[in-house]
Design a protein around this motif. Sequence first.
Motif, PDB file in Angstrom:
ATOM      1  N   VAL A 366       0.866  -1.179   0.000  1.00  0.00           N
ATOM      2  CA  VAL A 366       0.000   0.000   0.000  1.00  0.00           C
ATOM      3  C   VAL A 366       0.901   1.226   0.000  1.00  0.00           C
ATOM      4  O   VAL A 366       1.522   1.554   1.011  1.00  0.00           O
ATOM      5  CB  VAL A 366      -0.932  -0.009   1.227  1.00  0.00           C
ATOM      6  CG1 VAL A 366      -1.924   1.142   1.146  1.00  0.00           C
ATOM      7  CG2 VAL A 366      -1.673  -1.340   1.337  1.00  0.00           C
ATOM      8  N   ARG A 367       0.964   1.913  -1.118  1.00  0.00           N
ATOM      9  CA  ARG A 367       1.987   2.941  -1.272  1.00  0.00           C
ATOM     10  C   ARG A 367       1.440   4.167  -2.003  1.00  0.00           C
ATOM     11  O   ARG A 367       0.543   4.078  -2.844  1.00  0.00           O
ATOM     12  CB  ARG A 367       3.156   2.377  -2.076  1.00  0.00           C
ATOM     13  CG  ARG A 367       2.809   2.122  -3.532  1.00  0.00           C
ATOM     14  CD  ARG A 367       3.876   1.387  -4.298  1.00  0.00           C
ATOM     15  NE  ARG A 367       3.548   1.320  -5.719  1.00  0.00           N
ATOM     16  CZ  ARG A 367       3.980   0.381  -6.554  1.00  0.00           C
ATOM     17  NH1 ARG A 367       4.767  -0.587  -6.108  1.00  0.00           N
ATOM     18  NH2 ARG A 367       3.645   0.407  -7.831  1.00  0.00           N
ATOM     19  N   ALA A 368       1.960   5.324  -1.660  1.00  0.00           N
ATOM     20  CA  ALA A 368       1.794   6.556  -2.436  1.00  0.00           C
ATOM     21  C   ALA A 368       0.346   6.907  -2.708  1.00  0.00           C
ATOM     22  O   ALA A 368       0.013   7.436  -3.772  1.00  0.00           O
ATOM     23  CB  ALA A 368       2.565   6.447  -3.761  1.00  0.00           C
ATOM     24  N   ASN A 369      -0.548   6.634  -1.744  1.00  0.00           N
ATOM     25  CA  ASN A 369      -1.918   7.094  -1.859  1.00  0.00           C
ATOM     26  C   ASN A 369      -2.051   8.483  -1.238  1.00  0.00           C
ATOM     27  O   ASN A 369      -1.284   8.867  -0.353  1.00  0.00           O
ATOM     28  CB  ASN A 369      -2.854   6.096  -1.179  1.00  0.00           C
ATOM     29  CG  ASN A 369      -2.806   4.734  -1.865  1.00  0.00           C
ATOM     30  OD1 ASN A 369      -3.348   4.561  -2.948  1.00  0.00           O
ATOM     31  ND2 ASN A 369      -2.132   3.766  -1.238  1.00  0.00           N
ATOM     32  N   ASP A 370      -3.057   9.254  -1.684  1.00  0.00           N
ATOM     33  CA  ASP A 370      -3.179  10.637  -1.245  1.00  0.00           C
ATOM     34  C   ASP A 370      -3.762  10.772   0.155  1.00  0.00           C
ATOM     35  O   ASP A 370      -3.724  11.863   0.735  1.00  0.00           O
ATOM     36  CB  ASP A 370      -4.048  11.427  -2.227  1.00  0.00           C
ATOM     37  CG  ASP A 370      -3.375  11.616  -3.571  1.00  0.00           C
ATOM     38  OD1 ASP A 370      -2.153  11.387  -3.661  1.00  0.00           O
ATOM     39  OD2 ASP A 370      -4.074  11.983  -4.542  1.00  0.00           O
ATOM     40  N   GLY A 371      -4.334   9.715   0.708  1.00  0.00           N
ATOM     41  CA  GLY A 371      -4.826   9.712   2.074  1.00  0.00           C
ATOM     42  C   GLY A 371      -3.967   8.814   2.939  1.00  0.00           C
ATOM     43  O   GLY A 371      -2.742   8.757   2.790  1.00  0.00           O
ATOM     44  N   ASP A 372      -4.608   8.096   3.872  1.00  0.00           N
ATOM     45  CA  ASP A 372      -3.896   7.113   4.680  1.00  0.00           C
ATOM     46  C   ASP A 372      -3.558   5.881   3.843  1.00  0.00           C
ATOM     47  O   ASP A 372      -4.222   5.584   2.840  1.00  0.00           O
ATOM     48  CB  ASP A 372      -4.770   6.677   5.857  1.00  0.00           C
ATOM     49  CG  ASP A 372      -5.174   7.839   6.749  1.00  0.00           C
ATOM     50  OD1 ASP A 372      -4.282   8.616   7.140  1.00  0.00           O
ATOM     51  OD2 ASP A 372      -6.378   7.968   7.054  1.00  0.00           O
ATOM     52  N   GLY A 373      -2.550   5.155   4.310  1.00  0.00           N
ATOM     53  CA  GLY A 373      -2.312   3.867   3.670  1.00  0.00           C
ATOM     54  C   GLY A 373      -3.480   2.928   3.910  1.00  0.00           C
ATOM     55  O   GLY A 373      -4.129   2.457   2.979  1.00  0.00           O
ATOM     56  N   ILE A 374      -3.769   2.659   5.193  1.00  0.00           N
ATOM     57  CA  ILE A 374      -4.919   1.845   5.583  1.00  0.00           C
ATOM     58  C   ILE A 374      -5.667   2.597   6.676  1.00  0.00           C
ATOM     59  O   ILE A 374      -5.069   3.054   7.653  1.00  0.00           O
ATOM     60  CB  ILE A 374      -4.491   0.459   6.090  1.00  0.00           C
ATOM     61  CG1 ILE A 374      -3.787  -0.315   4.961  1.00  0.00           C
ATOM     62  CG2 ILE A 374      -5.694  -0.338   6.604  1.00  0.00           C
ATOM     63  CD1 ILE A 374      -3.284  -1.688   5.373  1.00  0.00           C
ATOM     64  N   SER A 375      -6.976   2.719   6.511  1.00  0.00           N
ATOM     65  CA  SER A 375      -7.818   3.369   7.500  1.00  0.00           C
ATOM     66  C   SER A 375      -8.788   2.349   8.072  1.00  0.00           C
ATOM     67  O   SER A 375      -9.383   1.569   7.317  1.00  0.00           O
ATOM     68  CB  SER A 375      -8.591   4.531   6.857  1.00  0.00           C
ATOM     69  OG  SER A 375      -9.452   5.146   7.788  1.00  0.00           O
ATOM     70  N   VAL A 376      -8.935   2.343   9.399  1.00  0.00           N
ATOM     71  CA  VAL A 376      -9.796   1.368  10.065  1.00  0.00           C
ATOM     72  C   VAL A 376     -10.778   2.111  10.964  1.00  0.00           C
ATOM     73  O   VAL A 376     -10.372   2.810  11.895  1.00  0.00           O
ATOM     74  CB  VAL A 376      -8.983   0.370  10.912  1.00  0.00           C
ATOM     75  CG1 VAL A 376      -9.911  -0.678  11.529  1.00  0.00           C
ATOM     76  CG2 VAL A 376      -7.905  -0.300  10.072  1.00  0.00           C
ATOM     77  N   SER A 377     -12.060   1.976  10.663  1.00  0.00           N
ATOM     78  CA  SER A 377     -13.096   2.494  11.560  1.00  0.00           C
ATOM     79  C   SER A 377     -14.102   1.399  11.889  1.00  0.00           C
ATOM     80  O   SER A 377     -15.177   1.675  12.407  1.00  0.00           O
ATOM     81  CB  SER A 377     -13.813   3.696  10.927  1.00  0.00           C
ATOM     82  OG  SER A 377     -14.323   3.372   9.648  1.00  0.00           O
ATOM     83  N   VAL A 387       3.084  -4.013   3.556  1.00  0.00           N
ATOM     84  CA  VAL A 387       4.134  -3.019   3.333  1.00  0.00           C
ATOM     85  C   VAL A 387       3.421  -1.705   3.034  1.00  0.00           C
ATOM     86  O   VAL A 387       2.727  -1.588   2.024  1.00  0.00           O
ATOM     87  CB  VAL A 387       5.055  -3.421   2.181  1.00  0.00           C
ATOM     88  CG1 VAL A 387       6.154  -2.377   1.991  1.00  0.00           C
ATOM     89  CG2 VAL A 387       5.658  -4.790   2.426  1.00  0.00           C
ATOM     90  N   ILE A 388       3.595  -0.714   3.915  1.00  0.00           N
ATOM     91  CA  ILE A 388       2.803   0.517   3.859  1.00  0.00           C
ATOM     92  C   ILE A 388       3.763   1.696   3.878  1.00  0.00           C
ATOM     93  O   ILE A 388       4.393   1.981   4.903  1.00  0.00           O
ATOM     94  CB  ILE A 388       1.838   0.590   5.062  1.00  0.00           C
ATOM     95  CG1 ILE A 388       0.965  -0.684   5.130  1.00  0.00           C
ATOM     96  CG2 ILE A 388       0.968   1.828   4.977  1.00  0.00           C
ATOM     97  CD1 ILE A 388       0.194  -0.816   6.422  1.00  0.00           C
ATOM     98  N   PHE A 389       3.912   2.378   2.766  1.00  0.00           N
ATOM     99  CA  PHE A 389       4.916   3.445   2.718  1.00  0.00           C
ATOM    100  C   PHE A 389       4.530   4.533   1.719  1.00  0.00           C
ATOM    101  O   PHE A 389       3.788   4.302   0.763  1.00  0.00           O
ATOM    102  CB  PHE A 389       6.287   2.880   2.361  1.00  0.00           C
ATOM    103  CG  PHE A 389       6.405   2.350   0.949  1.00  0.00           C
ATOM    104  CD1 PHE A 389       6.953   3.119  -0.063  1.00  0.00           C
ATOM    105  CD2 PHE A 389       5.977   1.067   0.635  1.00  0.00           C
ATOM    106  CE1 PHE A 389       7.074   2.622  -1.358  1.00  0.00           C
ATOM    107  CE2 PHE A 389       6.097   0.559  -0.653  1.00  0.00           C
ATOM    108  CZ  PHE A 389       6.647   1.342  -1.651  1.00  0.00           C
ATOM    109  N   GLY A 390       5.040   5.726   1.984  1.00  0.00           N
ATOM    110  CA  GLY A 390       4.909   6.832   1.039  1.00  0.00           C
ATOM    111  C   GLY A 390       3.511   7.376   0.881  1.00  0.00           C
ATOM    112  O   GLY A 390       3.234   8.102  -0.087  1.00  0.00           O
ATOM    113  N   ASN A 391       2.597   7.071   1.802  1.00  0.00           N
ATOM    114  CA  ASN A 391       1.252   7.623   1.730  1.00  0.00           C
ATOM    115  C   ASN A 391       1.242   9.030   2.332  1.00  0.00           C
ATOM    116  O   ASN A 391       2.021   9.349   3.232  1.00  0.00           O
ATOM    117  CB  ASN A 391       0.281   6.700   2.456  1.00  0.00           C
ATOM    118  CG  ASN A 391       0.267   5.319   1.835  1.00  0.00           C
ATOM    119  OD1 ASN A 391      -0.298   5.122   0.765  1.00  0.00           O
ATOM    120  ND2 ASN A 391       0.914   4.349   2.497  1.00  0.00           N
ATOM    121  N   ALA A 392       0.335   9.877   1.852  1.00  0.00           N
ATOM    122  CA  ALA A 392       0.378  11.288   2.240  1.00  0.00           C
ATOM    123  C   ALA A 392       0.021  11.508   3.703  1.00  0.00           C
ATOM    124  O   ALA A 392       0.534  12.438   4.329  1.00  0.00           O
ATOM    125  CB  ALA A 392      -0.565  12.099   1.346  1.00  0.00           C
TER     126      ALA A 392
END
Length: 558
Positions: A366-377, A387-392
């Motif tokens: 999960v990379r380089a997305n304009d929001g969170d890498g992963i959001s949990v509600s 692997v979660i990197f480079g998200n805004a």
Amino acid sequence: MPNVRSRGYIALLIIVPVLLAVFGATGPVAAETTFTVNRIGDASDLNLANSACDTSTNSGKQCTLRAAIEEANDTPGADTINFNITSTSKVIAPGSPLPPITDQLTIDGYTQTGASPNTQAVGNNAVLKIVLDGVNAGEEAIGLDLAGYRVTVKGLVIQRFEGTGVALSGTKSDVVGNRIGTNAAGTLARGNGVGLLVTGDQNTIGGTAPAARNLFSGNSRHGIRISGADAVGNEVLGNYVGTTATGNAALGNGEWGMTVGGGASLNRVGGTTAGSRNLFSANGNDGIALLGGDSNEVSGNLIGTKADGSGDLGNTDNGIMVAGSSDNLIGGTRSAAANVVSGNGGTGIDLYGTASFDNVARGNVVRANDGDGISVSSRRAVVAGNVIFGNALAGIEVFAFSSASANRNRISGNQIFGNGKLGIDLIGGTENAAGVTSNDTDDADNGPNDLQNFPLLTSAVRSGTTNVTTVVGSLNSNPSTQFTIELFIVLAVDASGHGEGQVLYASQNVTTNSGGDAGFAFQVGGLSPGTVLTATATSTSAGNTSEFAANRTVVPGP
């Protein structure tokens, strides 16, 4: 010598199997019939009783697609519709919806002279000649309505139907090698309302072979929609959704690339076998949305990239959205199961809402997305091994709609680094300027993941004689409760001073005493002085995971 009775019995043993083979156990075996469409008109068949597709009393058969479907429905057996249209135009534009297909049938557009299936593992060089155009078919018209058992549609361009390009309510049917919502070249939008609507079960959309790849692009609403409690056990494999035929340029569907909802369950999108990877990019909403369907699997797909996994063709909103759905698997334990979720305008993977439970996001990139890498509600989610990197924004954000929601979410073994905000962010409580939520005594507060306290790393010393590093720390949290402490290496120090944890290095369980306190010590090799460490704490029973601890640097010792 056998008597007459025995001779008769032997004769029956010989004759009965022959009769069964010819007529079947319950009656005559239906013959397979091939109908060849040679006209682009829309006339009906003149005589259904003769099993011959013909719309005219003139000499020579004149067969339209409408007449061929009518004959196939009326002729028992596994029939085939081929094409041999000699006129310059190969565009079939029915003046009203074609009849639903109710019997076993294959419609094969590749039989038209000059047509050929895709041969490329990446891209799509198929040549399609037969165009089914709904411009005259009326409001909310359906292009092809597959209501039967084992219906196959391949090698067609299906465009400009206001309702749905293909509606699939039957069972064990195949939609392969088509372009749905584009021109014949797959370069321009000629959208249907919905590209494909699946309400039946055990159907296959695409396949693992290059020739099976469909293109669902340019449609005004969904590219693919799987909906309803009867939509069980369908597979979506190897398709391009939202791009041109090459997979290298945007040609998005107006809303979602694909939705699964309305109680649809046990459907599989992608997989771990060669060729099963779908591409969902450049769509007007989410790439994939699971909206009210349970126990579905999304694995091995590219979401927001080009067909080779490079570049940025992000969906406008989230890469993957899971809302009002439970027990779904996003990714998997095998490396081939990883979804690559990149470049999307919102969150990479969004596990959303209080009605969602027990969803798993495992092993994804999960990379380089304009929001969170992963959001949990949601609740009781597992976010592990990604692997979660480079998200805004945050690597993983957990937020609650109320004090009782968004808890019991287990975050474990992820590689998190280089995100714009915290590696793990529990929204709420007393936060500092960087967003780090302060610990509270005995962890009595509520909020996302119950605002689980993070551990404290008090020292990290490498022995000069044994080269073993001893990491000492403590945790204050709920009394008499077991926790898993995960120790991470920080390769790129976050400005907050808390993580981000990029390499999981060790873990151990500890149990707090009646006062809520527990100490721990790791003794590990391979850590040089100057190595930066952080840690998380997870309640082993409840599953709540903390933010990253304040960093601690390994120092040399005696």
